[in-house]
Design a protein around this motif. Structure first.
Motif, PDB file in Angstrom:
ATOM      1  N   HIS A  21     -34.332 -29.098  35.076  1.00 55.64           N
ATOM      2  CA  HIS A  21     -32.874 -29.043  35.180  1.00 55.64           C
ATOM      3  C   HIS A  21     -32.455 -28.946  36.655  1.00 55.64           C
ATOM      4  CE1 HIS A  21     -28.778 -27.306  34.911  1.00 55.64           C
ATOM      5  NE2 HIS A  21     -28.695 -28.171  33.915  1.00 55.64           N
ATOM      6  N   TYR A  23     -30.844 -26.909  38.134  1.00 48.18           N
ATOM      7  CA  TYR A  23     -30.844 -25.550  38.684  1.00 48.18           C
ATOM      8  C   TYR A  23     -32.248 -25.049  39.026  1.00 48.18           C
ATOM      9  CZ  TYR A  23     -26.101 -25.089  36.598  1.00 48.18           C
ATOM     10  OH  TYR A  23     -24.782 -25.245  36.250  1.00 48.18           O
ATOM     11  N   ASP A  37     -29.070 -33.151  34.215  1.00 51.02           N
ATOM     12  CA  ASP A  37     -28.269 -32.155  33.492  1.00 51.02           C
ATOM     13  C   ASP A  37     -28.760 -32.078  32.050  1.00 51.02           C
ATOM     14  OD1 ASP A  37     -27.164 -34.369  32.209  1.00 51.02           O
ATOM     15  OD2 ASP A  37     -25.162 -34.133  33.043  1.00 51.02           O
ATOM     16  N   SER A  38     -28.119 -31.253  31.238  1.00 46.52           N
ATOM     17  CA  SER A  38     -28.700 -31.016  29.915  1.00 46.52           C
ATOM     18  C   SER A  38     -28.734 -32.266  29.046  1.00 46.52           C
ATOM     19  CB  SER A  38     -28.012 -29.842  29.215  1.00 46.52           C
ATOM     20  OG  SER A  38     -26.631 -29.967  29.287  1.00 46.52           O
ATOM     21  N   PHE A  61     -32.586 -23.081  25.259  1.00 44.40           N
ATOM     22  CA  PHE A  61     -31.858 -24.001  24.380  1.00 44.40           C
ATOM     23  C   PHE A  61     -32.140 -25.458  24.720  1.00 44.40           C
ATOM     24  CE2 PHE A  61     -28.783 -23.546  27.842  1.00 44.40           C
ATOM     25  CZ  PHE A  61     -28.341 -24.849  28.008  1.00 44.40           C
ATOM     26  N   MET A  62     -32.414 -25.748  25.986  1.00 43.44           N
ATOM     27  CA  MET A  62     -32.666 -27.139  26.375  1.00 43.44           C
ATOM     28  C   MET A  62     -34.020 -27.588  25.828  1.00 43.44           C
ATOM     29  SD  MET A  62     -31.218 -27.421  30.240  1.00 43.44           S
ATOM     30  CE  MET A  62     -29.723 -26.586  30.730  1.00 43.44           C
ATOM     31  N   TYR A 110     -21.333 -26.373  21.957  1.00 47.21           N
ATOM     32  CA  TYR A 110     -21.947 -26.684  23.244  1.00 47.21           C
ATOM     33  C   TYR A 110     -23.460 -26.611  23.028  1.00 47.21           C
ATOM     34  CZ  TYR A 110     -22.033 -26.089  28.418  1.00 47.21           C
ATOM     35  OH  TYR A 110     -22.199 -26.238  29.764  1.00 47.21           O
ATOM     36  N   ASN A 112     -25.503 -25.292  24.741  1.00 47.92           N
ATOM     37  CA  ASN A 112     -25.947 -23.950  25.139  1.00 47.92           C
ATOM     38  C   ASN A 112     -25.804 -22.989  23.956  1.00 47.92           C
ATOM     39  OD1 ASN A 112     -25.293 -25.477  27.491  1.00 47.92           O
ATOM     40  ND2 ASN A 112     -25.306 -23.617  28.711  1.00 47.92           N
ATOM     41  N   SER A 127     -21.430 -30.290  28.754  1.00 47.56           N
ATOM     42  CA  SER A 127     -20.268 -30.257  29.656  1.00 47.56           C
ATOM     43  C   SER A 127     -19.932 -31.672  30.119  1.00 47.56           C
ATOM     44  CB  SER A 127     -20.543 -29.352  30.848  1.00 47.56           C
ATOM     45  OG  SER A 127     -21.742 -29.723  31.472  1.00 47.56           O
ATOM     46  N   HIS A 174     -21.544 -18.402  36.242  1.00 50.99           N
ATOM     47  CA  HIS A 174     -20.325 -19.122  36.629  1.00 50.99           C
ATOM     48  C   HIS A 174     -19.106 -18.212  36.757  1.00 50.99           C
ATOM     49  CE1 HIS A 174     -22.855 -22.582  35.775  1.00 50.99           C
ATOM     50  NE2 HIS A 174     -22.050 -23.230  36.585  1.00 50.99           N
ATOM     51  N   HIS A 197     -17.838 -26.566  38.017  1.00 51.64           N
ATOM     52  CA  HIS A 197     -18.407 -26.747  36.671  1.00 51.64           C
ATOM     53  C   HIS A 197     -17.412 -26.176  35.663  1.00 51.64           C
ATOM     54  CE1 HIS A 197     -21.236 -26.553  33.297  1.00 51.64           C
ATOM     55  NE2 HIS A 197     -21.989 -27.399  33.978  1.00 51.64           N
ATOM     56  N   GLU A 199     -17.780 -24.417  33.201  1.00 53.22           N
ATOM     57  CA  GLU A 199     -18.069 -23.044  32.754  1.00 53.22           C
ATOM     58  C   GLU A 199     -17.382 -22.018  33.656  1.00 53.22           C
ATOM     59  OE1 GLU A 199     -22.293 -22.405  32.416  1.00 53.22           O
ATOM     60  OE2 GLU A 199     -22.534 -24.059  31.029  1.00 53.22           O
ATOM     61  N   SER A 213     -20.128 -31.927  34.760  1.00 53.63           N
ATOM     62  CA  SER A 213     -21.472 -31.362  34.552  1.00 53.63           C
ATOM     63  C   SER A 213     -22.228 -31.413  35.874  1.00 53.63           C
ATOM     64  CB  SER A 213     -22.218 -32.184  33.502  1.00 53.63           C
ATOM     65  OG  SER A 213     -22.708 -33.383  34.084  1.00 53.63           O
ATOM     66  N   THR A 214     -23.410 -30.834  35.906  1.00 50.63           N
ATOM     67  CA  THR A 214     -24.163 -30.790  37.163  1.00 50.63           C
ATOM     68  C   THR A 214     -24.494 -32.196  37.668  1.00 50.63           C
ATOM     69  OG1 THR A 214     -26.196 -30.434  35.873  1.00 50.63           O
ATOM     70  CG2 THR A 214     -25.108 -28.490  36.779  1.00 50.63           C
TER      71      THR A 214
HETATM   72  P1  13P Z   1     -25.154 -29.089  32.711  1.00 50.10           P
HETATM   73  O1  13P Z   1     -25.287 -29.803  31.412  1.00 50.10           O
HETATM   74  O2  13P Z   1     -23.922 -29.417  33.445  1.00 50.10           O
HETATM   75  O3  13P Z   1     -26.375 -29.295  33.545  1.00 50.10           O
HETATM   76  O4  13P Z   1     -25.000 -27.542  32.402  1.00 50.10           O
HETATM   77  C1  13P Z   1     -25.966 -26.747  31.826  1.00 50.10           C
HETATM   78  C2  13P Z   1     -25.753 -25.344  32.118  1.00 50.10           C
HETATM   79  O5  13P Z   1     -26.442 -24.486  31.608  1.00 50.10           O
HETATM   80  C3  13P Z   1     -24.709 -24.990  33.028  1.00 50.10           C
HETATM   81  O6  13P Z   1     -24.730 -23.643  33.273  1.00 50.10           O
END
Ligand code: 13P
Ligand code: SF4
Length: 303
Positions: A21, A23, A37-38, A61-62, A110, A112, A127, A174, A197, A199, A213-214
């Motif tokens: 990811h 992050y 991103d996710s 969750f991913m 979501y 998440n 997102s 966030h 973002h 969030e 999204s990211t």
């Molecule tokens: P993204 O789908 O934008 O990467 O977001 C995932 C996430 O956990 C943001 O905190």
């Protein structure tokens, strides 16, 4: 042999790929087969037909979504405790409670969320596509969870009645972003573009030049003519933004915006995950069957 050499060797030997990811730590992003991103990571997990093992360097969750969508592959989460606290905020009981109150209203969750929660929704979203998902429904009222900030963003963009479930689900990372910090940076760099973002709080959203999204932020930064950006999302994204745009300047809107769960993954843990093939992510079949319907419905939207 260095740790990186060992990871590369094991990857080849075991027909494995590493999905990371945006992050993740810089050194993980640099050795990953794909960073995204996710939704991109879920898609990539499905597209990689040759891979037998997917090391999912992210949070629970991913990896769970990848396991649900790819039952024939072994999905590994390098760190057992890498859990998204927001995903834990919506239980099955809570969803059932809202469904009793609004029996005819569709439930959009979501990604998440835990797999058990996804099993009780009509369609998932990320997102990157939440607005599109809600607009695709033939309903003016929608139950939406667990992030109430994303819910508010969707409400503004779609004009529909969005009922957040639970009432105040949130991402602790966030939540750290404050408009005052952005204003302070803006005073120093008035021409900086603000990327936020969804969030983040509604106050943060209201001062954004771009919300996404990211990976949408990464694309926006690449394609924009602007040279300076203030970034309101987890700090891991700064590595990718700077790597892809060496001539541009990126400032994190709050220096300590770190997701401790995302950061639990390390190169060492990825090495052990590959070597010992752990931790295998499994989802009970009955839950996986229902959750995969909600995920696949989301993927069918954009082909
Ligand atoms: P993204 O789908 O934008 O990467 O977001 C995932 C996430 O956990 C943001 O905190
Ligand atoms: Fe969950 Fe927030 Fe971390 Fe994203 S940044 S994984 S929403 S805690």
């Amino acid at each position: 042999m260095t740790l990186i050499d060992e990871i590369i060797r094991l990857k080849k030997e075991k027909k494995a790929i590493i999905l990371a990811h945006n992050y993740q730590r810089p050194e993980i992003q640099d050795i990953a087969d794909y960073v995204g991103d996710s939704i991109e990571l879920s898609r990539k997990a499905m597209d990689e037909k040759e891979a037998e093992i997917i090391v999912f360097s992210a949070v629970d969750f991913m990896a769970e979504s990848a396991a649900i969508l790819n039952p024939e592959k072994k999905v590994l989460l390098p760190t057992l405790g890498a859990r998204c606290p927001m995903a834990q905020m919506l239980t099955v009981d809570e969803i059932k409670r809202w469904k009793v109150l609004y029996p005819l209203v569709p439930v959009v969750l979501y990604v998440n969320t835990l797999a058990s929660a996804k099993a009780y929704c009509d369609i998932c979203c990320t997102s990157a596509n939440a607005v599109e998902v809600v607009n695709s429904l033939d309903a003016e009222t929608v139950l939406f969870g667990p992030d109430h900030n994303l819910a508010e963003y969707v409400r503004r963009k779609t004009g529909k009645t969005i009922i957040p479930i639970p009432e105040k689900g949130f991402c602790p990372t966030h939540l750290l972003f404050q408009p005052e910090d952005v204003q302070a940076l803006k005073t120093k760099c008035p021409d900086a573009v603000v990327m936020v973002h969804p969030e983040c709080s509604v106050d943060m959203q209201s001062i954004a030049d771009f919300i996404g999204s990211t990976s949408q932020m990464c694309r926006y930064a690449r394609e924009s003519n602007a040279k300076k950006f203030i970034v309101a999302t987890e700090e891991g994204i700064m590595h990718r933004l700077r790597k892809e745009n060496p001539e541009k300047q990126f400032m994190l809107a709050y220096e300590d915006a770190v997701c401790p769960n995302m950061k639990l993954n390390t190169l060492e843990r990825i090495y052990v995950a590959l070597k010992e093939e752990k931790y295998v992510v499994t989802v009970p079949e009955a839950i996986a069957k229902r959750a995969s319907k909600a995920l696949e419905r989301m993927f069918e939207l954009k082909k």
